[in-house]
Motif scaffolding. Structure first.
Motif, mmCIF file in Angstrom:
data_model
loop_
_atom_site.group_PDB
_atom_site.id
_atom_site.type_symbol
_atom_site.label_atom_id
_atom_site.label_comp_id
_atom_site.label_asym_id
_atom_site.label_seq_id
_atom_site.Cartn_x
_atom_site.Cartn_y
_atom_site.Cartn_z
ATOM 1 N N LYS A 267 -23.458 6.518 20.956
ATOM 2 C CA LYS A 267 -22.338 6.447 21.885
ATOM 3 C C LYS A 267 -21.735 5.048 21.763
ATOM 4 N N PHE A 268 -20.972 4.870 20.709
ATOM 5 C CA PHE A 268 -20.407 3.559 20.401
ATOM 6 C C PHE A 268 -19.045 3.353 21.061
ATOM 7 N N ALA A 269 -18.286 4.428 21.223
ATOM 8 C CA ALA A 269 -16.961 4.315 21.835
ATOM 9 C C ALA A 269 -17.048 4.245 23.353
ATOM 10 N N TYR A 270 -17.882 5.115 23.923
ATOM 11 C CA TYR A 270 -17.976 5.230 25.377
ATOM 12 C C TYR A 270 -19.446 5.182 25.796
ATOM 13 N N PRO A 271 -20.083 4.020 25.684
ATOM 14 C CA PRO A 271 -21.540 3.956 25.887
ATOM 15 C C PRO A 271 -21.996 4.298 27.299
ATOM 16 N N ASN A 272 -21.117 4.178 28.274
ATOM 17 C CA ASN A 272 -21.546 4.373 29.656
ATOM 18 C C ASN A 272 -20.947 5.609 30.306
ATOM 19 N N ASP A 273 -20.359 6.494 29.504
ATOM 20 C CA ASP A 273 -19.775 7.679 30.133
ATOM 21 C C ASP A 273 -20.827 8.762 30.308
ATOM 22 N N ALA A 274 -20.398 9.960 30.724
ATOM 23 C CA ALA A 274 -21.341 11.000 31.136
ATOM 24 C C ALA A 274 -21.920 11.804 29.977
ATOM 25 N N ALA A 275 -21.269 11.778 28.826
ATOM 26 C CA ALA A 275 -21.694 12.634 27.711
ATOM 27 C C ALA A 275 -23.047 12.199 27.161
ATOM 28 N N GLU A 276 -23.789 13.177 26.614
ATOM 29 C CA GLU A 276 -25.078 12.897 25.964
ATOM 30 C C GLU A 276 -24.958 12.849 24.441
ATOM 31 N N PHE A 290 -25.728 15.998 -5.899
ATOM 32 C CA PHE A 290 -24.577 15.580 -5.098
ATOM 33 C C PHE A 290 -25.030 15.425 -3.651
ATOM 34 N N THR A 291 -24.186 14.797 -2.852
ATOM 35 C CA THR A 291 -24.465 14.676 -1.429
ATOM 36 C C THR A 291 -23.275 15.209 -0.638
ATOM 37 N N VAL A 292 -23.553 15.691 0.562
ATOM 38 C CA VAL A 292 -22.530 16.085 1.522
ATOM 39 C C VAL A 292 -22.628 15.125 2.700
ATOM 40 N N GLN A 293 -21.505 14.548 3.059
ATOM 41 C CA GLN A 293 -21.481 13.571 4.148
ATOM 42 C C GLN A 293 -20.596 14.070 5.278
ATOM 43 N N TRP A 294 -21.131 14.027 6.495
ATOM 44 C CA TRP A 294 -20.365 14.400 7.683
ATOM 45 C C TRP A 294 -20.082 13.142 8.500
ATOM 46 N N GLU A 295 -18.841 13.051 9.027
ATOM 47 C CA GLU A 295 -18.484 11.974 9.937
ATOM 48 C C GLU A 295 -17.738 12.553 11.133
ATOM 49 N N HIS A 296 -18.025 12.029 12.318
ATOM 50 C CA HIS A 296 -17.133 12.325 13.438
ATOM 51 C C HIS A 296 -17.003 11.103 14.337
ATOM 52 N N ALA A 297 -15.869 11.059 15.017
ATOM 53 C CA ALA A 297 -15.591 9.944 15.919
ATOM 54 C C ALA A 297 -14.642 10.413 17.016
ATOM 55 N N ASN A 298 -15.060 10.281 18.272
ATOM 56 C CA ASN A 298 -14.197 10.589 19.400
ATOM 57 C C ASN A 298 -13.225 9.437 19.630
ATOM 58 N N GLY A 299 -12.022 9.758 20.061
ATOM 59 C CA GLY A 299 -11.066 8.729 20.440
ATOM 60 C C GLY A 299 -10.329 8.081 19.291
ATOM 61 N N ILE A 300 -10.527 8.585 18.054
ATOM 62 C CA ILE A 300 -9.869 8.040 16.868
ATOM 63 C C ILE A 300 -9.272 9.194 16.072
ATOM 64 N N ASP A 301 -8.044 9.019 15.627
ATOM 65 C CA ASP A 301 -7.410 10.035 14.775
ATOM 66 C C ASP A 301 -7.353 9.615 13.314
ATOM 67 N N GLY A 302 -7.597 8.356 13.016
ATOM 68 C CA GLY A 302 -7.416 7.842 11.663
ATOM 69 C C GLY A 302 -8.573 8.132 10.743
ATOM 70 N N GLY A 303 -8.736 9.396 10.387
ATOM 71 C CA GLY A 303 -9.822 9.791 9.500
ATOM 72 C C GLY A 303 -9.494 9.553 8.041
ATOM 73 N N PRO A 304 -10.413 9.903 7.141
ATOM 74 C CA PRO A 304 -10.191 9.738 5.708
ATOM 75 C C PRO A 304 -8.932 10.454 5.224
ATOM 76 N N TYR A 305 -8.263 9.868 4.242
ATOM 77 C CA TYR A 305 -7.071 10.445 3.613
ATOM 78 C C TYR A 305 -5.953 10.713 4.622
ATOM 79 N N GLY A 306 -5.966 9.945 5.728
ATOM 80 C CA GLY A 306 -4.921 10.082 6.731
ATOM 81 C C GLY A 306 -4.976 11.345 7.541
ATOM 82 N N ARG A 307 -6.129 12.010 7.548
ATOM 83 C CA ARG A 307 -6.278 13.272 8.271
ATOM 84 C C ARG A 307 -7.345 13.133 9.348
ATOM 85 N N ASN A 308 -7.091 13.749 10.512
ATOM 86 C CA ASN A 308 -8.094 13.665 11.576
ATOM 87 C C ASN A 308 -9.202 14.701 11.422
ATOM 88 N N HIS A 309 -9.088 15.579 10.439
ATOM 89 C CA HIS A 309 -10.172 16.499 10.098
ATOM 90 C C HIS A 309 -9.960 16.925 8.649
#
Length: 426
Positions: A267-276, A290-309
């Motif tokens: 919980k790096f963005a909202y360390p003290n909020d209610a979510a678990e 090969f490897t498969v890599q997953w990333e997610h981030a709340n509160g940010i739209d600037g994902g890889p290749y300019g896409r939020n997903h």
């Protein structure tokens, strides 16, 4: 199975009685649908399904009478008058229901889907299929034992541009693919402020809503949409969006079971909020070459290749990037030609629900675009990422035993059931 599951119109006013409809000179049996969980995607799924000729809504069920009455009122304006139920068992006993949509929180999916199979109903169940590996296994077994058509709500599988993108990946034109990235950067997901416990809203059967989850006082942060951010009911963005994006990572690579999984975040963005569940997470799945890599981030739209997903297949000659808007190929220097953005041209949800109804009529299980086996496979794959995060370990999966190498990880194979509920034995 015992191990990780393998991958394998026009809207009309519905009538609340059995019948037939015609397309040209062809007569077909009407399909009578009941909705269980009517607040969010369940409602969207029903409205999409009602666009398919011959589909009728004959029953609604929700533990929140406010939601139930609201949806009944909306349907009444369209001359649709379903029977209303507070308990899913009562809806499943209704002989005027052929198929059900399950749009409840994740922790109820397994119990309701298995009950529906036993009752002889076909099922359209929202993703993720189950809330634990053990639940997914039980759901696959129930669909097979009772010969039910079960579609999982991974509607991207019905979109043509995703299929075209996978065909390009499989063509070999990207060269050797060494890394696949999948991500969900969700800028609209803000902090969930801490709120006090209190009484459940009038009209809500809160005991029923909890079901197999641990008993605790009602809190508005855990109710309706926000249930996603609490381990009792769901798995956060890892299972909410991960099942969509990672599904295509595996389809593109024709991959099934990873050798190992490791994850880090918090919980790096909202360390003290209610979510678990973590608002920031990176997960790495190891395969042979090969490897498969997953990333997610709340509160940010600037994902890889300019896409939020999206999903990116990174090859020696170029990278294919696909999301719900379309796909393109970015060349590696002059090693291949670029492919400009190929935009999506269809409605994935409408195509997905139509595919389900078509299979309910034909009984051709192989024609389902997202069968229960596929839904189980990717739900389990995503849950592995959460288990690696929650244990803080690099974990290894033994497909023959259906277990991890870690005792801590194995304790998370099954969701803890409470209040007299048990994971179904099929």
């Amino acid at each position: 199975m015992g191990t990780m599951t393998t991958l394998a119109a026009t809207a009309g006013a519905a009538k609340a009685f059995p019948g037939t409809f015609s397309i040209g000179t062809q007569q077909q049996k009407a399909i009578r649908v009941g909705l269980i969980g009517a607040n969010g995607m369940g409602w969207s799924n029903l409205n999409s399904m009602l666009k398919v000729p011959g589909v009728q809504c004959t029953a609604l069920c929700d533990v929140d009478a406010n939601v139930l009455n609201k949806r009944a009122g909306e349907l009444k304006t369209r001359n649709i008058t379903p029977k209303l139920y507070a308990k899913h068992e009562e809806l499943l006993a209704d002989p005027n229901v052929d198929a059900v949509i399950i749009g409840t929180p994740d922790h109820w999916h397994c119990l309701i889907m298995v009950d529906a199979c036993v009752a002889g109903k076909d099922v359209y169940v929202e993703k993720p299929l189950g809330n634990s590996i053990a639940e997914c296994n039980a759901m696959v077994a129930a669909a097979a034992k009772y010969n039910r058509m079960v579609q999982v709500g991974q509607w991207q599988r019905s979109q043509q541009h995703f299929r075209d993108a996978m065909d390009f990946v499989h063509s070999g034109k990207l060269g050797k693919i060494r890394l696949v990235k999948a991500w969900a950067y969700q800028g609209w997901m803000k902090s969930i402020p801490v709120k006090p416990d209190g009484p459940a809203p009038e009209g809500v059967d809160y005991t029923r809503w909890l079901g197999p989850a641990r008993e605790r006082p009602f809190n508005p942060n855990r109710f309706h949409f926000e249930f996603r951010w609490f381990w009792d009911y769901a798995g956060g963005l890892m299972t909410d969006w991960g099942v969509h994006m990672l599904d295509f990572a595996l389809i593109g690579m024709k991959a099934t079971t990873p050798k190992s999984i490791m994850a880090t975040g918090g919980k790096f963005a909202y360390p003290n909020d209610a979510a678990e569940t973590p608002d920031t997470l990176t997960t790495v799945y190891e395969f042979d070459d090969f490897t498969v890599q997953w990333e997610h981030a709340n509160g940010i739209d600037g994902g890889p290749y300019g896409r939020n997903h999206g999903v990116a297949f990174i090859g020696n000659f170029g990278t294919l990037v696909v999301d719900r808007g379309g796909w393109e190929v970015i060349p590696e220097g002059e090693r291949m030609e670029a492919v400009p953005l190929q935009k999506s041209k269809d409605n994935g949800l409408d195509m997905h629900t139509a595919n389900f109804i078509e299979v309910v009529r034909s009984r051709r299980l192989e024609a389902l675009n997202a069968p229960v086996t596929a839904g189980a496979h990717i739900a389990i794959f995503s849950q592995m990422g959460n288990i690696a995060y929650r244990t803080g370990e690099k974990i290894y999966w033994n497909a023959q035993k259906g277990q991890f190498s870690s005792d801590a990880a194995n304790k998370l194979l099954a969701a803890d059931y409470h209040n007299g509920y048990r994971i179904p034995k099929v």
